[in-house]
Design a protein around this motif. Structure first.
Motif, PDB file in Angstrom:
ATOM      1  N   GLY A  11       0.826  -1.191   0.000  1.00 53.62           N
ATOM      2  CA  GLY A  11       0.000   0.000   0.000  1.00 53.62           C
ATOM      3  C   GLY A  11       0.863   1.244   0.000  1.00 53.62           C
ATOM      4  N   THR A  12       0.458   2.263  -0.708  1.00 52.38           N
ATOM      5  CA  THR A  12       1.232   3.491  -0.768  1.00 52.38           C
ATOM      6  C   THR A  12       0.595   4.549   0.101  1.00 52.38           C
ATOM      7  OG1 THR A  12      -0.031   4.217  -2.683  1.00 52.38           O
ATOM      8  CG2 THR A  12       2.021   3.027  -3.095  1.00 52.38           C
ATOM      9  N   CYS A  15       0.263   6.869   6.819  1.00 55.71           N
ATOM     10  CA  CYS A  15      -0.862   6.688   7.716  1.00 55.71           C
ATOM     11  C   CYS A  15      -0.378   6.754   9.140  1.00 55.71           C
ATOM     12  CB  CYS A  15      -1.546   5.348   7.482  1.00 55.71           C
ATOM     13  SG  CYS A  15      -0.674   3.950   8.223  1.00 55.71           S
ATOM     14  N   SER A  20      -5.583   4.339  11.805  1.00 56.12           N
ATOM     15  CA  SER A  20      -6.102   3.408  10.802  1.00 56.12           C
ATOM     16  C   SER A  20      -6.693   2.176  11.442  1.00 56.12           C
ATOM     17  CB  SER A  20      -4.988   2.987   9.839  1.00 56.12           C
ATOM     18  OG  SER A  20      -4.602   4.061   9.028  1.00 56.12           O
ATOM     19  N   LEU A  50      -3.437  -4.192  -2.099  1.00 58.26           N
ATOM     20  CA  LEU A  50      -3.026  -4.112  -0.703  1.00 58.26           C
ATOM     21  C   LEU A  50      -2.232  -5.355  -0.338  1.00 58.26           C
ATOM     22  CD1 LEU A  50      -6.278  -2.777   0.974  1.00 58.26           C
ATOM     23  CD2 LEU A  50      -4.199  -1.507   0.473  1.00 58.26           C
ATOM     24  N   SER A 400      -1.578   0.287   4.317  1.00 57.55           N
ATOM     25  CA  SER A 400      -0.809   1.496   4.000  1.00 57.55           C
ATOM     26  C   SER A 400       0.215   1.831   5.082  1.00 57.55           C
ATOM     27  CB  SER A 400      -1.767   2.679   3.808  1.00 57.55           C
ATOM     28  OG  SER A 400      -2.519   2.910   4.980  1.00 57.55           O
TER      29      SER A 400
END
Length: 421
Positions: A11-12, A15, A20, A50, A400
């Motif tokens: 994931g880019t 966070c 999250s 993901l 992420s």
């Protein structure tokens, strides 16, 4: 820097791990505790962009053993001893020597080897040996290349912050992992139980901790430890079985470990248990050579030191109930009641029959009258931290949070302090 694989498979974006995770606690974490986890539920967590297509690997290091496996599984795929040894082999015709490394139980099979201590009190102290151990785990136990798997590494309580940077260096520069994350073992243990707040009592091989976890964060100021742990019990049982040493012979140490795990139990009332006839608690144990020995009161005398350490052991050895009480006493009143009702027993030395009931009773006696106490002890608690990591690495909202390889090479090892809670 970093390859396109890092961008595609992990994931880019950035966070806050805790923010999250809190978004998914109610509908994912709370309902996806390990007791109800299965491979069929993983598809609901992961989407094409993901995580890695091959799945993250979770590694949980302990003083006695290292556990590893794929996220989304209920149990680790492999577990090996943390022993590492090196031997020097003379190469004929060359004026140099070649060093060979052996890991796990294999480390004990070769003469003229030097045993390397990887862990001490739950903390990695030899990173070269740890790297050797993890390489061995990937190549010979998991059977997959580390370059294709993100790594979630568990972190023991009270570990030095420098350890995180060392983990990142080994993972990215030696193993070539595309992404990593590190999470505290007590936090992961709460996730394994479908909780985010609890008092985690983890009884390991050489140290026992009581760690309050509130809303997914370890409260370091209230963390307590005692040196009463599995290795103490093994030593004490050896003393209790002293008269049988000639019978146990060369198998002394491993046999005593087997006897401890197979035969011992915690008495609910130790004084009353001592009054029962020895024959009422006698149990036979078969030795490796086929001989049989009979155990009686040693069965409950051994684990009793979890609550009543020998006076000669010193101040660092306190009963696990006293350790837990001291931790609870340091907490603010508004969260103390939550902790009283969520005391999680974890670790390989917490598996004795009768231990949860006895700990519940001891805490009820030393806490204020009327305090509601609940000790939770699930069957898979020996692997609680690993199982929590398996859950965490599978959550959609977590994907992420991975530290990617390109981020590591841009920011350096210090990035772990920014992204890992």
């Amino acid at each position: 820097m970093g390859s396109s694989q890092d961008e595609d498979s992990l994931g880019t974006g950035t966070c806050s791990p805790m923010s999250s995770l809190h978004e998914c606690h109610q509908d994912e974490l709370g309902l996806r505790s390990v007791s109800s986890f299965s491979s069929t539920t993983i598809s609901s967590f992961l989407s094409e962009d993901l995580g890695l297509r091959t799945g993250p690997v979770v590694i949980d290091m302990g003083t006695r053993s290292c556990r590893a496996g794929f996220s989304g599984h209920q149990t680790p795929s492999a577990e090996i001893s943390t022993l590492v040894s090196h031997t020097t082999v003379w190469s004929k015709g060359l004026e140099e020597t070649r060093s060979e490394a052996f890991t796990g139980e294999e480390a004990l099979l070769y003469p003229d080897t030097e045993i390397i201590e990887v862990m001490q009190n739950g903390i990695i102290i030899n990173w070269e040996a740890a790297e050797t151990l993890w390489q061995h785990m990937f190549e010979h136990k998991l059977g997959v290349p580390p370059e294709e798997h993100a790594l979630l590494i568990t972190e023991p309580p009270l570990s030095p912050t420098s350890g995180r940077e060392n983990v990142a260096e080994v993972a990215f520069e030696s193993l070539g992992s595309p992404g990593i994350f590190m999470a505290p073992q007590p936090v992961l243990s709460t996730y394994a139980h479908g909780r985010t707040s609890a008092l985690v009592v983890d009884i390991g091989h050489v140290v026992t901790h009581a760690v309050p976890v509130h809303d997914g964060n370890c409260l370091a100021y209230a963390t307590k430890r005692t040196d009463v742990a599995g290795s103490c019990l093994t030593w004490y049982l050896t003393m209790l079985l002293g008269d049988m040493e000639h019978t146990l012979g060369d198998w002394l140490s491993p046999v005593v470990e087997d006897i401890k795990h197979t035969c011992c139990y915690v008495a609910f009332d130790f004084d009353n248990e001592c009054l029962v006839p020895p024959t009422s608690c006698t149990l036979d144990f078969t030795l490796p050579d086929g001989q049989t020995i009979s155990l009686s009161k040693e069965r409950f005398q051994c684990p009793e030191v979890l609550f009543n350490p020998l006076p000669t052991w010193g101040d660092s050895y306190m009963g696990i109930h006293e350790m837990a009480q001291r931790s609870l006493d340091l907490l603010p009143e508004d969260i103390r009641s939550v902790m009283h009702r969520n005391i999680l027993l974890c670790g390989g030395s917490s598996l004795f029959e009768g231990l949860p009931r006895r700990l519940d009773s001891e805490l009820a006696q030393c806490l204020p009258p009327g305090t509601e106490v609940e000790v939770v002890a699930v069957p898979g608690r020996r692997h609680a931290a690993w199982m929590g990591g398996s859950v965490l690495a599978s959550l959609t909202n977590f994907q992420s949070c991975w530290i990617r390889r390109d981020e590591y090479y841009e920011e350096g090892p210090c990035i772990v302090h920014q992204k890992c809670f």
